[in-house]
Write an enzyme that holds these catalytic residues in place. Structure first.
Site, PDB file in Angstrom:
ATOM      1  N   ARG A  44       0.907  -1.145   0.039  1.00  0.00           N
ATOM      2  CA  ARG A  44      -0.040   0.121  -0.031  1.00  0.00           C
ATOM      3  C   ARG A  44       0.808   1.289  -0.231  1.00  0.00           C
ATOM      4  O   ARG A  44       0.573   2.203  -0.457  1.00  0.00           O
ATOM      5  CB  ARG A  44      -0.926  -0.094   1.211  1.00  0.00           C
ATOM      6  CG  ARG A  44      -2.007  -0.857   1.043  1.00  0.00           C
ATOM      7  CD  ARG A  44      -2.829  -1.095   2.180  1.00  0.00           C
ATOM      8  NE  ARG A  44      -2.404  -1.293   3.604  1.00  0.00           N
ATOM      9  CZ  ARG A  44      -2.746  -2.463   4.255  1.00  0.00           C
ATOM     10  NH1 ARG A  44      -3.127  -3.561   3.705  1.00  0.00           N
ATOM     11  NH2 ARG A  44      -2.362  -2.559   5.586  1.00  0.00           N
ATOM     12  N   GLU A 175     -19.326  15.015   1.552  1.00  0.00           N
ATOM     13  CA  GLU A 175     -19.714  13.956   0.528  1.00  0.00           C
ATOM     14  C   GLU A 175     -20.864  13.372   0.533  1.00  0.00           C
ATOM     15  O   GLU A 175     -21.037  12.194   1.046  1.00  0.00           O
ATOM     16  CB  GLU A 175     -18.442  12.992   0.135  1.00  0.00           C
ATOM     17  CG  GLU A 175     -18.708  12.086  -0.893  1.00  0.00           C
ATOM     18  CD  GLU A 175     -17.660  11.072  -1.004  1.00  0.00           C
ATOM     19  OE1 GLU A 175     -16.376  11.162  -0.156  1.00  0.00           O
ATOM     20  OE2 GLU A 175     -17.548  10.297  -2.069  1.00  0.00           O
ATOM     21  N   LYS A 217     -18.552  17.633  -2.448  1.00  0.00           N
ATOM     22  CA  LYS A 217     -18.267  16.568  -3.386  1.00  0.00           C
ATOM     23  C   LYS A 217     -19.362  15.304  -3.514  1.00  0.00           C
ATOM     24  O   LYS A 217     -19.814  14.579  -2.863  1.00  0.00           O
ATOM     25  CB  LYS A 217     -16.992  15.454  -2.675  1.00  0.00           C
ATOM     26  CG  LYS A 217     -16.630  14.270  -3.445  1.00  0.00           C
ATOM     27  CD  LYS A 217     -15.225  13.769  -2.969  1.00  0.00           C
ATOM     28  CE  LYS A 217     -15.146  12.593  -3.327  1.00  0.00           C
ATOM     29  NZ  LYS A 217     -13.738  12.033  -3.232  1.00  0.00           N
TER      30      LYS A 217
HETATM   31  P1  13P Z   1     -14.749   7.109  -6.660  1.00  0.00           P
HETATM   32  O1  13P Z   1     -14.126   8.485  -7.459  1.00  0.00           O
HETATM   33  O2  13P Z   1     -13.732   5.976  -7.029  1.00  0.00           O
HETATM   34  O3  13P Z   1     -16.113   7.175  -6.519  1.00  0.00           O
HETATM   35  O4  13P Z   1     -14.141   7.485  -5.300  1.00  0.00           O
HETATM   36  C1  13P Z   1     -14.293   8.652  -4.596  1.00  0.00           C
HETATM   37  C2  13P Z   1     -14.421   8.782  -3.199  1.00  0.00           C
HETATM   38  O5  13P Z   1     -13.631   9.446  -2.426  1.00  0.00           O
HETATM   39  C3  13P Z   1     -15.233   7.833  -2.458  1.00  0.00           C
HETATM   40  O6  13P Z   1     -15.614   8.274  -1.232  1.00  0.00           O
END
Ligand code: 13P
Length: 341
Positions: A44, A175, A217
């Site tokens: 990782r 988000e 987001k």
């Molecule tokens: P993805 O762009 O793969 O959807 O991931 C964005 C993200 O940070 C999900 O929490």
């Protein structure tokens, strides 16, 4: 306040976006398994080192969201990751939610946990160099979901998280992800997204979150993955911007989409359409992708240190195309350009 101001200025820079490299250990393990890489602390670390040390990528990437493990790790040259990012002119961020749990008395809908002790954790993350944070709420679309209970509970948690972040000088990424899974139409996605965003901004206001210092987001307004009717880029752009204009105050400086299971090409083309079709939006409209930025570089890398250069070139190229999309200057023909870092 001064910290919030300087951080948001960097994150909202036109032509730049955010790399989400904050996959939890179970999630990155799944992604690595798909390219036959064993997931260990070392693999990782090597993978995330490959991403962040990509030469020149700071032209397109303003911030990187890290998982707690990476915040505490050192890059391959021995520099702690947050310090390394700072040296590269990239703002370090941290995923702070503690994942999803079932919300009782719903049809197994999910709510995000992690508020207890958040303030104390933020003090520690900040001391280690984090300047912004991320909290993800999810909403699944079915005939009966998301319920008002799930929408309101998640909005409340997002708002409490955002207020706690700002109180600690940390810019919150808010988000709310309306999931792409399912057969729903783009119209249904628009209806749900509008309800979700209305509730989120209502809660943010109630908790006195300063909208000038957040990153929103959201997911794009898009048909479900298995919907027989596939919306075009222009349709996605129009539906998404319509919903955002109805729900997101102009005080929000920047909207950075998640990719949510779209292909890399789709996520770039849809973002581009928004910026190309709409001239004077009140917010910066950009990206905060995980999969759509990492798919190809991860496949090329597949755990082989010999492939770092090729993977970095692919990452640089993808970030560049998204940067162009964030100013409406991407064209599909650029996909064929040789990726050179
Ligand atoms: P993805 O762009 O793969 O959807 O991931 C964005 C993200 O940070 C999900 O929490």
């Amino acid at each position: 306040m001064k910290d919030l101001e300087s951080t948001i200025k960097l994150l909202a820079a036109r032509g730049k976006g955010i790399l989400a490299a904050d996959e939890s250990s179970p999630t990155i393990t799944k992604r690595f398994a798909a390219v036959n890489v064993e997931s260990t602390e070392e693999t990782r670390r090597a993978y995330r080192d490959m991403l962040v040390t990509t030469p020149g990528v700071n032209e397109f990437i303003a911030g990187v969201i890290l998982f707690e493990e990476t915040l505490n790790q050192k890059a391959l040259d021995g520099t702690p990751f947050p310090k390394k990012l700072e040296q590269l002119g990239i703002v370090p961020g941290i995923k702070v939610d503690k994942g999803l749990v079932i919300l009782p008395n719903t049809a197994d809908e999910q709510v995000t946990q992690g508020l207890d002790g958040l303030s104390e954790r933020l003090v520690d993350y900040r001391a280690k160099g984090a300047r912004f944070a991320k909290w993800r709420a999810v909403y699944a679309i079915s005939d009966h979901t998301p319920s008002m209970l799930a929408i309101k509970t998640n909005a409340e948690c997002l708002a409490r998280y955002a207020a706690i972040c700002q109180a600690n000088g940390i810019v919150p990424i808010v988000e709310p992800e309306v999931l792409i899974d399912g057969a729903h139409t783009i119209e249904r996605s628009a209806e749900v997204s509008e309800r979700v965003l209305n509730a989120v901004f209502h809660a943010l206001k109630k908790h006195k979150v300063q909208l000038e210092y957040i990153v929103l987001k959201p997911s794009m307004v898009i048909n479900g993955k298995t919907c027989p009717v596939k919306a075009s880029c222009d349709e996605v752009a129009k539906a998404t911007i319509t919903v955002l204009k109805r729900t997101v105050p102009a005080a929000v400086p920047t909207i950075n989409f998640l990719s949510g299971g779209q292909s890399s090409e789709e996520a770039t083309a849809n973002l581009n359409a928004m910026n190309a079709l709409f001239g004077h939006l009140p917010w910066n409209v950009s990206y905060s992708y995980a999969r759509a930025l990492q798919d190809k570089p991860m496949k090329l890398w597949h755990g082989d240190s010999q492939q770092v250069k090729a993977a970095q070139q692919a990452f640089y190229h993808r970030a560049k195309l998204n940067s162009l999309a964030s100013v409406g200057k991407y064209t599909v023909s650029m996909e064929k350009e040789t990726a050179t870092a």
